[in-house]
Structures are given as C-alpha cells and as structure tokens.
Design an enzyme around this catalytic site. Structure first.
Site, PDB file in Angstrom:
ATOM      1  N   PHE A   1      -7.954   8.714  10.721  1.00  0.00           N
ATOM      2  CA  PHE A   1      -6.660   8.972  10.076  1.00  0.00           C
ATOM      3  C   PHE A   1      -6.628   8.375   8.676  1.00  0.00           C
ATOM      4  O   PHE A   1      -5.688   7.718   8.273  1.00  0.00           O
ATOM      5  CB  PHE A   1      -5.513   8.429  10.939  1.00  0.00           C
ATOM      6  CG  PHE A   1      -4.242   9.205  10.773  1.00  0.00           C
ATOM      7  CD1 PHE A   1      -4.205  10.568  11.027  1.00  0.00           C
ATOM      8  CD2 PHE A   1      -3.063   8.584  10.370  1.00  0.00           C
ATOM      9  CE1 PHE A   1      -3.028  11.301  10.880  1.00  0.00           C
ATOM     10  CE2 PHE A   1      -1.878   9.296  10.225  1.00  0.00           C
ATOM     11  CZ  PHE A   1      -1.866  10.663  10.475  1.00  0.00           C
TER      12      PHE A   1
ATOM     13  N   ALA B   1      -7.617   9.671   4.521  1.00  0.00           N
ATOM     14  CA  ALA B   1      -6.999  10.665   3.640  1.00  0.00           C
ATOM     15  C   ALA B   1      -6.991  12.067   4.253  1.00  0.00           C
ATOM     16  O   ALA B   1      -5.977  12.765   4.211  1.00  0.00           O
ATOM     17  CB  ALA B   1      -7.719  10.680   2.300  1.00  0.00           C
TER      18      ALA B   1
ATOM     19  N   GLU C   1     -15.667  24.331   7.851  1.00  0.00           N
ATOM     20  CA  GLU C   1     -15.452  24.794   6.475  1.00  0.00           C
ATOM     21  C   GLU C   1     -15.211  23.637   5.513  1.00  0.00           C
ATOM     22  O   GLU C   1     -15.701  23.633   4.384  1.00  0.00           O
ATOM     23  CB  GLU C   1     -14.265  25.762   6.435  1.00  0.00           C
ATOM     24  CG  GLU C   1     -13.929  26.285   5.045  1.00  0.00           C
ATOM     25  CD  GLU C   1     -15.001  27.178   4.454  1.00  0.00           C
ATOM     26  OE1 GLU C   1     -15.473  26.877   3.337  1.00  0.00           O
ATOM     27  OE2 GLU C   1     -15.377  28.163   5.116  1.00  0.00           O
TER      28      GLU C   1
ATOM     29  N   VAL D   1     -18.019  21.380   3.301  1.00  0.00           N
ATOM     30  CA  VAL D   1     -18.682  21.796   2.064  1.00  0.00           C
ATOM     31  C   VAL D   1     -17.633  22.248   1.058  1.00  0.00           C
ATOM     32  O   VAL D   1     -16.973  23.270   1.251  1.00  0.00           O
ATOM     33  CB  VAL D   1     -19.671  22.961   2.306  1.00  0.00           C
ATOM     34  CG1 VAL D   1     -20.337  23.369   0.996  1.00  0.00           C
ATOM     35  CG2 VAL D   1     -20.718  22.580   3.335  1.00  0.00           C
TER      36      VAL D   1
ATOM     37  N   GLY E   1      -9.819   6.248  -8.640  1.00  0.00           N
ATOM     38  CA  GLY E   1      -9.964   6.629  -7.244  1.00  0.00           C
ATOM     39  C   GLY E   1     -10.769   7.893  -7.036  1.00  0.00           C
ATOM     40  O   GLY E   1     -10.865   8.411  -5.915  1.00  0.00           O
TER      41      GLY E   1
ATOM     42  N   GLU F   1     -15.993   6.360  -5.378  1.00  0.00           N
ATOM     43  CA  GLU F   1     -15.894   5.279  -4.407  1.00  0.00           C
ATOM     44  C   GLU F   1     -16.297   3.941  -5.042  1.00  0.00           C
ATOM     45  O   GLU F   1     -16.991   3.903  -6.065  1.00  0.00           O
ATOM     46  CB  GLU F   1     -16.816   5.557  -3.220  1.00  0.00           C
ATOM     47  CG  GLU F   1     -16.515   6.832  -2.460  1.00  0.00           C
ATOM     48  CD  GLU F   1     -15.271   6.727  -1.601  1.00  0.00           C
ATOM     49  OE1 GLU F   1     -14.774   5.604  -1.391  1.00  0.00           O
ATOM     50  OE2 GLU F   1     -14.785   7.780  -1.154  1.00  0.00           O
TER      51      GLU F   1
ATOM     52  N   ASP G   1     -24.569  13.190  -1.219  1.00  0.00           N
ATOM     53  CA  ASP G   1     -23.459  13.990  -0.718  1.00  0.00           C
ATOM     54  C   ASP G   1     -23.724  15.480  -0.928  1.00  0.00           C
ATOM     55  O   ASP G   1     -23.552  16.289  -0.010  1.00  0.00           O
ATOM     56  CB  ASP G   1     -22.165  13.572  -1.434  1.00  0.00           C
ATOM     57  CG  ASP G   1     -20.974  14.438  -1.059  1.00  0.00           C
ATOM     58  OD1 ASP G   1     -20.406  14.233   0.031  1.00  0.00           O
ATOM     59  OD2 ASP G   1     -20.621  15.345  -1.846  1.00  0.00           O
TER      60      ASP G   1
ATOM     61  N   LYS H   1     -24.498  18.780   1.846  1.00  0.00           N
ATOM     62  CA  LYS H   1     -23.848  20.099   1.805  1.00  0.00           C
ATOM     63  C   LYS H   1     -24.876  21.219   1.696  1.00  0.00           C
ATOM     64  O   LYS H   1     -24.693  22.299   2.284  1.00  0.00           O
ATOM     65  CB  LYS H   1     -22.856  20.129   0.648  1.00  0.00           C
ATOM     66  CG  LYS H   1     -21.695  19.153   0.844  1.00  0.00           C
ATOM     67  CD  LYS H   1     -20.867  18.968  -0.408  1.00  0.00           C
ATOM     68  CE  LYS H   1     -19.779  17.922  -0.180  1.00  0.00           C
ATOM     69  NZ  LYS H   1     -19.004  17.616  -1.403  1.00  0.00           N
TER      70      LYS H   1
ATOM     71  N   GLY I   1      -9.681  15.980  -2.110  1.00  0.00           N
ATOM     72  CA  GLY I   1      -8.223  15.888  -2.035  1.00  0.00           C
ATOM     73  C   GLY I   1      -7.765  15.972  -0.598  1.00  0.00           C
ATOM     74  O   GLY I   1      -8.316  16.746   0.199  1.00  0.00           O
TER      75      GLY I   1
END
Length: 337
Positions: A8, A10, A149, A152, A207, A210, A221, A225, A317
C-alpha cells in the site's frame, strides 16, 4: 469483484483512489462493482468481507502510516500470505516493492493466489524479469488470468496494445525509452547544460529519483521491462541476465552539448528483438518520436503489417500506474463474464 491489495505504497494507494473515483463509472459501464476486501502493508492488514472504505484506507495510511490501524478491521502483524488465506477473494492486486534479486515475496504471493484459482494483476517487475515463464505456466495450469500492463511504462499502453490492437501483426522488435527517471535527467541536462550529478540531486529532491537511484540510472529498471516485453510480446524465453545493460551515470554535459550541435539527443534506449536484448545510451534525432522530455516513456513496435507503431505515456505516477491496473481488472472482468 472482491480484490485484495498487497502493498500500500504509492501504487496501492493509487488503486484505492481510482476505485473510489471510478466506482459509479465502473458499475454503469461494465456492471463491475469492485470491493477491496483486504489490504496489507508492512504493519499488518485490514480485512472486511463486505469491503473496506477506500477513502478511509487512504486516510489511515496517510495519517497514521500503518494500514493495520484501520478502524475496527485493522489487524497488526498479519503477514501477506496469511491475508491470502484469511478471506475469500477473486483477484489479487500485487503491488509490493520490487526485488530484482529473487523476486520475493511477490513471486510467492502470485503463485499462491494462482494455485488457489485466483486471477492476478501486478505492477511488480522483479518476478516477471526473473521468473516470467514459471509464472505464465502457473497461470495456464490453473486456468487463471495473469495481467501486468502496469509493469512496463506505467500508464503507457503497450502490452495490451500489442496483444489486442496489433493482434493480426507479427511484432519483430520493440525499441524505446522505458524509464522516466533517466529521461528526466537527460532532458534536464540537455535543456539546462547541467552536470549529471547536479541533475540527479535535483531529481532526488523532487521525488523523481529514488534516494538510491541505482536501478534507474544504471539501466536495471529498463532492462527488467525489456525482459517482460521480450517474453510477453516477442515470445522469447529470456531473463534479466540475458540483457546487456549500460546506464547513464557516465554521460557528461559536454557529450550532450556536442550531440545537440549535431541535432541529436542522448537517450537511454531499451531494445528487444530476436537479435538484441540491450539497454544503453543512444543518439536519437531531435525531431524523432524519442525526443520526449520529462518522465514520459515512448516505445516503437516494428511490425510486418502496420510497419512501425509508436506509443507514448507517463511512465510513473500513483494514479497513472493505477490506471493500467484498473484496465487489467476490467479486462479480467470482461473475460470472466
């Protein structure tokens, strides 16, 4: 549809927020009534078979920092595997933090849910990059839906787009910017002439990056993907160790300025094809679809029938990523009906 959310942060909060926002819309358009029957974070869980209040979940997490302090139905100390045994549900939304060493505990959560006949939606790249075939086989064996979904490109529609909108095409390769943090840093360096170190510090303060930016800036990262795209879209049985990876930490403001003089930009590009699995800084034209700025992601799918098709979207986001998760939930609901 009864939903459990594991994690729980973002993204998990984004899912609760979007369900709260879109509840009437989902009911009227799809006859879908999503109920969050359990949520788990590191403090414990909140469980209620008739559904938890989404806004109260958000208020509890924001105000008290622990979902286990949810009024009346909070259970301190309950772990995620216990939650999966505790209450009846239809779909697991797995959004715990990514671990690229062994993919745990996400891998165990997903397998337990699927072996129990439950559908799964996740945004978590770790187990997909390390154990994609195992998870796909588990879903097939247990006749459940497995959707990812959001793993990526956040809100950028690419996996479902490839499988559904380009269903008649043979997709030969995928090439794109798959990490918003590095795109932000490189865009700012190009626009401001600032150094890598200075721009990274700014991104951390905002922000966008990281505190430990290693996975983003060193290309890990984006490589995760690429593995997911290679497996899911190109049917290549590969894992993270098969990707050649170079990040952006050695890019200088001087090299970016030199590229600009030639009408070029430096971008961190990931490529997946039968002949290449790679993430590295590359030169792109200032007028190309890859000249996107900020945290945008962009990817081009090269096909036999539609030639090249390019998609663009926000790569990060809370609500943006949750939009992809809700899309997967709707897709599962349609298929189950």
């Amino acid at each position: 549809m009864k939903i459990i959310i594991l994690g729980f942060g973002a993204v998990g909060q984004g899912v609760a927020r979007v369900i709260s926002m879109k509840k009437d819309y989902l009911r009227s358009k799809y006859n879908l009534n999503p109920k969050i029957v359990a949520v788990c974070d590191r403090s414990g869980a909140a469980i209620h078979e008739d559904g938890l209040d989404e806004e109260l979940l958000l208020e509890t997490k924001t105000g008290k920092g622990k979902i286990s302090l949810y009024p009346e139905y909070g259970i301190p100390g309950m772990d995620s595997l216990q939650v999966l045994d505790e209450i009846e549900y239809d779909c697991l939304v797995e959004v715990t933090p990514t671990d690229i060493d062994d993919g745990e505990p996400t891998r165990s959560h997903i397998i337990k849910a699927m072996e129990g006949g439950k559908d799964v939606v996740t945004s978590n790249k770790g187990p997909l990059a390390l154990s994609f075939q195992e998870l796909a086989d588990c879903a097939k064996t247990n006749n459940v839906e497995f959707k990812f979904e959001a793993s990526v490109g956040g809100a950028m529609p690419i996996l479902n787009f490839a499988h559904e909108n380009l269903a008649g095409c043979h997709i030969e390769s995928i090439y794109g910017i798959l990490n918003g943090t590095t795109n932000y840093i490189l865009s700012r360096m190009a626009n401001e002439g600032s150094s890598y170190e200075q721009t990274l510090k700014e991104a951390q303060e905002m922000g966008i990056a990281e505190t430990d930016p290693y996975q983003d800036v060193e290309g890990v990262d984006a490589a995760c993907k690429i593995v997911i795209l290679a497996n899911s879209v190109l049917n290549l049985p590969v894992t993270l160790k098969d990707v050649e990876v170079e990040g952006i930490s050695r890019i200088t403001s001087e090299s970016i300025a030199l590229a600009k003089k030639e009408g070029l930009l430096i971008k961190l590009i990931g490529e997946a094809s039968p002949n290449a699995l790679e993430v590295s800084p590359r030169l792109v034209s200032q007028g190309s679809p890859f000249a996107v700025e900020g945290t945008l992601n962009v990817a081009t799918l090269k096909t036999d029938l539609a030639d090249e098709v390019t998609v663009v979207g926000k790569g990060a986001g809370s609500v943006e990523t949750a939009s992809a998760i809700i899309s997967d939930i709707i897709s599962i609901w349609k298929r189950r009906r």
